[in-house]
Design an enzyme around this catalytic site. Sequence first.
Site, mmCIF file in Angstrom:
data_model
loop_
_atom_site.group_PDB
_atom_site.id
_atom_site.type_symbol
_atom_site.label_atom_id
_atom_site.label_comp_id
_atom_site.label_asym_id
_atom_site.label_seq_id
_atom_site.Cartn_x
_atom_site.Cartn_y
_atom_site.Cartn_z
ATOM 1 N N LYS A 208 -1.321 -17.568 -58.268
ATOM 2 C CA LYS A 208 -1.777 -16.703 -59.324
ATOM 3 C C LYS A 208 -1.526 -15.157 -59.221
ATOM 4 C CE LYS A 208 -3.520 -20.064 -61.761
ATOM 5 N NZ LYS A 208 -3.907 -21.191 -61.452
HETATM 6 C C1 PLP Z 1 -4.836 -22.239 -61.803
HETATM 7 C C2 PLP Z 1 -5.458 -22.987 -63.051
HETATM 8 C C3 PLP Z 1 -6.752 -23.528 -62.772
HETATM 9 C C4 PLP Z 1 -7.534 -23.886 -61.305
HETATM 10 O O1 PLP Z 1 -7.743 -22.868 -60.564
HETATM 11 P P1 PLP Z 1 -7.739 -23.064 -59.099
HETATM 12 O O2 PLP Z 1 -7.970 -22.061 -58.274
HETATM 13 O O3 PLP Z 1 -6.163 -23.842 -58.537
HETATM 14 O O4 PLP Z 1 -8.763 -24.235 -58.711
HETATM 15 C C5 PLP Z 1 -7.753 -23.773 -63.926
HETATM 16 N N1 PLP Z 1 -7.101 -23.501 -65.070
HETATM 17 C C6 PLP Z 1 -5.817 -22.863 -65.191
HETATM 18 C C7 PLP Z 1 -5.302 -22.708 -66.601
HETATM 19 C C8 PLP Z 1 -4.602 -22.871 -64.082
HETATM 20 O O5 PLP Z 1 -3.599 -22.136 -64.385
#
Ligand code: PLP
Length: 395
Positions: A208
Site C-alpha cells: 500500500k
Molecule cells: C489491501 C486491501 C484491503 C485489505 O487490507 P489488508 O491490510 O491487506 O488486510 C481491503 N480492501 C482493499 C480495497 C484493499 O486494497
Amino acid sequence: MDLIHNRPSVAPRSGGPTVTDPVYLSSPDIGELEESYLLRAIRGGRFDPDGPELGAFEREMAARVKVGYALGLSSGTAALHMALLAVGAGPDSVVVVPTLTFAATANAVTYTGAEPVFVDCDASTGNLDVDLLSDLLGQLTDTGRRVAAVLAVDINGRCADYDRLLPLCAAIGVPVVEDAAQALGSTYRGRCAGTLGRVGIYSFSHNKVMTTSAGGMLISDDAALVARARHLATQAREPVSHYEHRDIGYNYRLSTLLAALGRAQLSRLDTMVARRRALRDRYARLFATVPGTQILGADDPGSNCWLTSVVVEPERTGWDPGELAAHLAGRGVESRPMWKPMHRQPVYEDRQAALTGAADHLFATSLSLPSGSALTDDQVERVFAAIAEFLEGRQ
Ligand SMILES: *Cc1c(COP(=O)(O)O)cnc(C)c1O
C-alpha cells in the site's frame, strides 16, 4: 493472497538474459528513517499496545487526516471487520459491496454473518455505480432486507462519488463504511479519504501507499463507535482487574513496534504520494499519444495514485492488455489486470449482484502498471523503455 505482491512473479524472457532486477507494481518504500524509528521502539522496551508508539501513531494519523479518533489494528481486513461490527452488520443483514474490489472487502462482511450483495462499478472511474446502487437499495428495502451498511471502496486511490453516495444513504438511514485501504493521502473536495463515511479504514499492507509490513487503521469522528471497536479488538476485556468478558472479542491490535514503523512512514507520506502522482502523470502523457488507451481515473487531482491502470480498447489499438503484460514480463516488469470481480469468484458467484458488465469489462481490458514510490529512476526508465518498445513494435 494479496492482490499485489513482491514475490518474484516476473518470468525471464525465454532464451534471453535472466532478469536480475525485477520491477514490481508496488514495493515497500522503507529506509533509514524507518530503521531508526523501529530500533528506538525496540530499545524503548515496551511491547504491549499501551506502550507509547501505538498511541502516538493513532494521534498522528488522526491529526493528519483531520478525524476525531483512530484505532491501530493488525490489518486493513481486521479494521473492516471491526468497522462493520461497530455499525451493526450481522446475521439477518446485508451489506452492499462493490464487485470490483479486493476479496478482503467482501470477506470482512462475511465474517460478521451479514450477506454481501454486490454492485457494479462506473466504467470511467472503477468506483461504485451510484445509479445502480440507488435501484438496488430500493429493491433491498422493498423486499424487507435490513441493509446494515454500504461499503464504498476508493479504487486505486480515487475516492468514490460521495457527493451522490452520501445523501442517498443518509436519506434511508444506512451508514457508509469507507474502505480507503488504497486511498490514504487522497482527498475528496478537500476532505481526506477515509473520513467521508461514518467510519473508514486504511491498510498498511506491504504494497500500500505506506506500510507497517502488516497493519491497518480504523478512523471515525464517532467516539462511541471507535470505543466499541477498540473494546472488541482488545479481546473484549472488561475494564476490571480480573479477566471479564461480555462479548466475543478479537486479538486485532496493531503491534506497537509496527506502529513505530508507521510513524516513520506517515512522516514521509506526502513525499511518497508525490512520487506516485508524478509516475501517473508520466503514464498519462505517454498513453495520451496512443489512441484506444486511457489511464483509469486520471482526471482526479485528489487521488494518491496508489496504482495506475491503463484501459485498452483492443478494437482500436490492435493489441490487448495481455500482450503488453507478456512483453513487460519478458523485460522483468510486473503488471496485472485490475481485480477479478467478486461476482465472478467461485466463493461468491451465487450471491445477489446488480450488474451492468462494467467491472467485467475493466477486468478484461485493464492493466495495472508499476506505481510504487520506491521505484528507482533507473527502474522507471526501464518500464517506460519497455512500453515504448512494445508500442513501436505494434505500429
Ligand atoms: C489491501 C486491501 C484491503 C485489505 O487490507 P489488508 O491490510 O491487506 O488486510 C481491503 N480492501 C482493499 C480495497 C484493499 O486494497
